[in-house]
Design a protein around this motif. Structure first.
Motif, PDB file in Angstrom:
ATOM      1  N   TRP A  74     -54.712  56.633  -0.890  1.00 12.12           N
ATOM      2  CA  TRP A  74     -54.519  56.012   0.420  1.00 12.12           C
ATOM      3  C   TRP A  74     -54.823  57.031   1.518  1.00 12.12           C
ATOM      4  O   TRP A  74     -55.342  56.694   2.574  1.00 12.12           O
ATOM      5  CB  TRP A  74     -53.080  55.512   0.515  1.00 12.12           C
ATOM      6  N   ASP A  75     -54.472  58.287   1.257  1.00 15.80           N
ATOM      7  CA  ASP A  75     -54.738  59.402   2.186  1.00 15.80           C
ATOM      8  C   ASP A  75     -55.586  60.447   1.470  1.00 15.80           C
ATOM      9  O   ASP A  75     -55.487  60.613   0.250  1.00 15.80           O
ATOM     10  CB  ASP A  75     -53.432  60.063   2.649  1.00 15.80           C
ATOM     11  N   ILE A  76     -56.360  61.184   2.220  1.00 18.79           N
ATOM     12  CA  ILE A  76     -57.173  62.240   1.633  1.00 18.79           C
ATOM     13  C   ILE A  76     -56.273  63.417   1.238  1.00 18.79           C
ATOM     14  O   ILE A  76     -55.387  63.817   2.014  1.00 18.79           O
ATOM     15  CB  ILE A  76     -58.276  62.702   2.607  1.00 18.79           C
ATOM     16  N   PRO A  77     -56.415  63.960   0.033  1.00 20.10           N
ATOM     17  CA  PRO A  77     -55.625  65.144  -0.360  1.00 20.10           C
ATOM     18  C   PRO A  77     -56.058  66.379   0.447  1.00 20.10           C
ATOM     19  O   PRO A  77     -57.105  66.375   1.103  1.00 20.10           O
ATOM     20  CB  PRO A  77     -55.952  65.309  -1.846  1.00 20.10           C
ATOM     21  N   GLY A  78     -55.265  67.431   0.343  1.00 21.61           N
ATOM     22  CA  GLY A  78     -55.554  68.642   1.110  1.00 21.61           C
ATOM     23  C   GLY A  78     -56.590  69.539   0.475  1.00 21.61           C
ATOM     24  O   GLY A  78     -57.199  70.360   1.158  1.00 21.61           O
ATOM     25  N   THR A  79     -56.807  69.410  -0.846  1.00 19.28           N
ATOM     26  CA  THR A  79     -57.768  70.271  -1.541  1.00 19.28           C
ATOM     27  C   THR A  79     -58.487  69.474  -2.619  1.00 19.28           C
ATOM     28  O   THR A  79     -57.976  68.465  -3.126  1.00 19.28           O
ATOM     29  CB  THR A  79     -57.068  71.470  -2.216  1.00 19.28           C
ATOM     30  N   VAL A  80     -59.666  69.955  -2.986  1.00 19.93           N
ATOM     31  CA  VAL A  80     -60.415  69.345  -4.084  1.00 19.93           C
ATOM     32  C   VAL A  80     -59.641  69.510  -5.392  1.00 19.93           C
ATOM     33  O   VAL A  80     -59.647  68.620  -6.254  1.00 19.93           O
ATOM     34  CB  VAL A  80     -61.817  69.967  -4.193  1.00 19.93           C
ATOM     35  N   GLU A  81     -58.971  70.651  -5.552  1.00 15.19           N
ATOM     36  CA  GLU A  81     -58.207  70.904  -6.782  1.00 15.19           C
ATOM     37  C   GLU A  81     -57.104  69.857  -6.966  1.00 15.19           C
ATOM     38  O   GLU A  81     -56.920  69.323  -8.064  1.00 15.19           O
ATOM     39  CB  GLU A  81     -57.588  72.307  -6.743  1.00 15.19           C
ATOM     40  N   GLY A 135     -60.357  57.623 -22.630  1.00 12.92           N
ATOM     41  CA  GLY A 135     -61.805  57.716 -22.725  1.00 12.92           C
ATOM     42  C   GLY A 135     -62.534  56.477 -22.255  1.00 12.92           C
ATOM     43  O   GLY A 135     -63.775  56.481 -22.156  1.00 12.92           O
ATOM     44  N   GLN A 136     -61.785  55.422 -21.927  1.00 12.60           N
ATOM     45  CA  GLN A 136     -62.405  54.195 -21.442  1.00 12.60           C
ATOM     46  C   GLN A 136     -62.672  54.296 -19.935  1.00 12.60           C
ATOM     47  O   GLN A 136     -62.058  55.108 -19.243  1.00 12.60           O
ATOM     48  CB  GLN A 136     -61.491  52.996 -21.737  1.00 12.60           C
ATOM     49  N   PRO A 137     -63.611  53.479 -19.409  1.00 14.59           N
ATOM     50  CA  PRO A 137     -63.954  53.566 -17.978  1.00 14.59           C
ATOM     51  C   PRO A 137     -62.739  53.368 -17.079  1.00 14.59           C
ATOM     52  O   PRO A 137     -61.860  52.551 -17.359  1.00 14.59           O
ATOM     53  CB  PRO A 137     -64.966  52.427 -17.792  1.00 14.59           C
ATOM     54  N   ALA A 138     -62.697  54.136 -16.009  1.00 15.81           N
ATOM     55  CA  ALA A 138     -61.633  54.027 -15.013  1.00 15.81           C
ATOM     56  C   ALA A 138     -62.255  54.202 -13.632  1.00 15.81           C
ATOM     57  O   ALA A 138     -63.269  54.883 -13.468  1.00 15.81           O
ATOM     58  CB  ALA A 138     -60.548  55.071 -15.251  1.00 15.81           C
ATOM     59  N   ARG A 139     -61.625  53.582 -12.669  1.00 17.08           N
ATOM     60  CA  ARG A 139     -62.167  53.566 -11.300  1.00 17.08           C
ATOM     61  C   ARG A 139     -61.338  54.482 -10.405  1.00 17.08           C
ATOM     62  O   ARG A 139     -60.105  54.405 -10.404  1.00 17.08           O
ATOM     63  CB  ARG A 139     -62.156  52.138 -10.763  1.00 17.08           C
ATOM     64  N   ILE A 140     -62.027  55.325  -9.640  1.00 18.93           N
ATOM     65  CA  ILE A 140     -61.369  56.268  -8.733  1.00 18.93           C
ATOM     66  C   ILE A 140     -61.828  55.947  -7.311  1.00 18.93           C
ATOM     67  O   ILE A 140     -63.024  55.988  -7.006  1.00 18.93           O
ATOM     68  CB  ILE A 140     -61.753  57.723  -9.065  1.00 18.93           C
ATOM     69  N   VAL A 141     -60.886  55.602  -6.435  1.00 18.41           N
ATOM     70  CA  VAL A 141     -61.232  55.163  -5.089  1.00 18.41           C
ATOM     71  C   VAL A 141     -60.493  56.016  -4.052  1.00 18.41           C
ATOM     72  O   VAL A 141     -59.261  56.083  -4.068  1.00 18.41           O
ATOM     73  CB  VAL A 141     -60.881  53.679  -4.864  1.00 18.41           C
ATOM     74  N   LEU A 142     -61.245  56.657  -3.177  1.00 17.21           N
ATOM     75  CA  LEU A 142     -60.664  57.398  -2.048  1.00 17.21           C
ATOM     76  C   LEU A 142     -60.903  56.588  -0.784  1.00 17.21           C
ATOM     77  O   LEU A 142     -62.045  56.299  -0.417  1.00 17.21           O
ATOM     78  CB  LEU A 142     -61.318  58.782  -1.923  1.00 17.21           C
ATOM     79  N   LEU A 143     -59.814  56.188  -0.121  1.00 16.78           N
ATOM     80  CA  LEU A 143     -59.896  55.457   1.142  1.00 16.78           C
ATOM     81  C   LEU A 143     -59.837  56.477   2.271  1.00 16.78           C
ATOM     82  O   LEU A 143     -58.857  57.215   2.393  1.00 16.78           O
ATOM     83  CB  LEU A 143     -58.734  54.461   1.254  1.00 16.78           C
ATOM     84  N   TYR A 144     -60.889  56.508   3.085  1.00 16.54           N
ATOM     85  CA  TYR A 144     -60.983  57.606   4.063  1.00 16.54           C
ATOM     86  C   TYR A 144     -61.408  57.098   5.430  1.00 16.54           C
ATOM     87  O   TYR A 144     -62.364  56.321   5.554  1.00 16.54           O
ATOM     88  CB  TYR A 144     -61.989  58.653   3.582  1.00 16.54           C
ATOM     89  N   GLY A 145     -60.680  57.537   6.432  1.00 17.71           N
ATOM     90  CA  GLY A 145     -61.036  57.270   7.815  1.00 17.71           C
ATOM     91  C   GLY A 145     -61.191  58.583   8.560  1.00 17.71           C
ATOM     92  O   GLY A 145     -60.613  59.603   8.168  1.00 17.71           O
TER      93      GLY A 145
END
Length: 535
Positions: free
Chosen positions: A139-146, A159-169
């Motif tokens: 919902w919010d951008i994290p502070g670091t890539v790590e 190991g099955q497909p999963a969806r990663i969504v970053l909501l960014y404004g």
């Protein structure tokens, strides 16, 4: 002794790996890296302007899925959970402000499968090894890539497909900037907190953080910043913390280790740490406009991917990365870049991107006048661009290597602040002078093109005068050995041709005709208007 030693971590850039080995005195140790590529994770970034847009995107992403939604603050956790529940999603929430039993109940229900969706701060995740999480939303951008990589790593462990969504404004980074400021408090606040505790004449001291903040006369004093001050003082060896229950009341306490002594510590180290955190945040923001999400993550952790484009992330499959490729600029774009670089050079120092953008746009703000930037020849040289558009342009110039962005700490209006400044690089110097060909950069994606008044739209008489003035400008530029735009930008010439000023006062009212430009070239341009009129 000679015990075998192994250092383990989930995420570490090459720099962090070096730090680990240095601090453990194991610089010659072997390194074993399994790899950071998670091929089954489909990475996406969705631009969302406002809470309602985020709510719609989150609901769509987690519907009928086992999912974790991460938010940066407790307030946003509860807000996001409410939005999901209102849309009929069975979702619970988890953050450190909840009672332990309530947190345990939510985690147990999620792990058992009774609760499909959890909205949480980063307090949720340690020890959560659930194999079938199909979606992770930020919902919010994290502070670091790590931090981001660790959190998205909780998806698709089967190991099955999963969806990663970053909501960014565009404004989302402010939350993380606030966290950085709170975690790395101003030096004078640290001194005042220590002095206030010292002045109590008690050791140990049992006071709630909020009460200490009330007793400290400082603009930035609050419960969170005071807690950060105590953490730093403990790290530097000036106090030790006492747990709740070790004294009167429910709050913990602190024991001064050098009571009565004036505080001394490496203040520059604190500033360096703070500036490093800002740089980490910049890297996370850069991820949102990467040409390929997977490649960006792999390169961040020191790996060289076997592909240029993964063809699985949204930047690849939806073409979001197409407009982000660096390319050679055309003549008009090159002129714009050179004008911007000339402005940075003439400001003679490092200044924030916003301040540079304001000078380029011709702002007459008090700050601009106080520095004398309104008298620069480059003041208003890109007046057809908005400040927001100019900030995007400067950002792309940083990424292309023509400008360098550095975070610095300065006192502003009596408050210690860390912010970004722009400096000209060696590449920027040669591009500005036109001494290099084939300069490549990504042209900023603008929601609207810079507005200009074309000569074709001008009345015929004004158009003829404009043509006459461009010839005069060319001669003046040749005589002064400067580019034509230094004499007067096109917009300035068009306004002169349309308004036909006949006095110095009237000429100085023309957009882009500052005092410095008028002193060098205004008289000749004024003479040209008179000469054209008498002809």
């Amino acid at each position: 002794g000679q015990l075998p030693t192994v250092a383990l971590t989930a995420t570490a850039t090459p720099r962090v790996q070096n730090d680990i080995l240095k601090h453990l005195g194991l610089e010659e140790a072997e390194r074993f890296i399994l790899g950071f590529d998670r091929e089954n994770l489909k990475l996406e970034v969705q631009e969302c302007r406002g809470t309602k847009a985020k709510a719609r995107a989150a609901v769509k992403a987690v519907q009928h899925k086992r999912a974790i939604v991460y938010a940066a603050t407790r307030r946003n956790v509860e807000r996001a959970a409410q939005a999901l529940q209102n849309a009929g999603v069975q979702a619970g929430f988890y953050h450190a402000g909840m009672e332990l039993d309530d947190r345990s109940q939510v985690q147990d229900a999620f792990m058992s499968g009774d609760l499909p969706v959890v909205v949480a701060t980063n307090a949720f995740g340690m020890g959560v090894d659930k194999p079938d999480i199909r979606v992770v939303v930020h919902w919010d951008i994290p502070g670091t890539v790590e931090a981001y990589y660790q959190e998205i790593g909780r998806a698709g462990r089967d190991g099955q497909p999963a969806r990663i969504v970053l909501l960014y404004g565009p404004g989302d980074r402010k939350t993380q900037e606030f966290f950085i400021q709170m975690s790395h408090p101003p030096v004078d606040l640290i001194h005042r907190v220590y002095q206030r505790i010292n002045d109590l004449g008690e050791n140990p001291v049992f006071l709630p953080r909020a009460e200490i903040a009330e007793r400290v006369d400082h603009k930035d004093a609050n419960e969170r910043s005071v807690s950060s001050c105590l953490t730093l003082l403990e790290r530097e060896g000036w106090l030790s913390r006492l747990p709740p229950g070790s004294g009167p009341g429910r709050s913990g306490g602190v024991r001064l280790t050098h009571a009565g002594r004036p505080l001394e510590f490496d203040e520059s180290d604190l500033q360096t740490r703070r500036e490093l955190e800002y740089n980490k945040l910049e890297r996370m923001v850069d991820y949102t406009r990467s040409e390929c999400r997977r490649r960006y993550l792999l390169e961040h952790f020191g790996e060289t991917p076997p592909f240029q484009r993964c063809e699985t992330c949204d930047a690849c499959t939806q073409g979001k990365g197409e407009g982000l490729k660096a390319r050679e600029l055309d003549e008009e774009e090159t002129t714009v870049v050179r004008k911007a670089l000339s402005c940075v050079a003439r400001m003679r120092g490092a200044y924030s991107p916003t301040l540079v953008a304001k000078v380029l746009s011709g702002s007459q703000e008090k700050t601009i006048r106080s520095f004398g930037f309104d008298r620069l020849s480059t003041h208003g040289i890109l007046s057809s661009w908005t400040i927001k558009q100019l900030e995007l342009l400067l950002l792309e110039m940083v990424r292309a290597g023509a400008l360098r962005r550095v975070h610095v700490t300065r006192m502003i209006s009596g408050r210690e602040r860390t912010y970004a400044e722009l400096e000209l690089t060696d590449l920027g110097q040669v591009v500005m002078r036109g001494q290099t060909e084939g300069f490549r950069m990504t042209w900023p994606k603008l929601h609207a093109a810079p507005t200009t008044t074309s000569s074709a739209a001008m009345p015929r008489v004004a158009n003829d005068l404009y043509t006459y003035l461009t010839d005069i400008r060319r001669k003046l530029a040749a005589a002064a050995e400067v580019p034509a735009y230094v004499v007067a930008p096109n917009r300035t010439l068009r306004e002169i041709a349309t308004q036909r000023p006949m006095t110095a006062e009237a000429m100085l009212q023309i957009h882009g005709m500052g005092a410095s430009r008028f002193e060098r070239f205004g008289g000749q341009l004024l003479d040209a208007v008179h000469a054209y009129g008498s002809g």
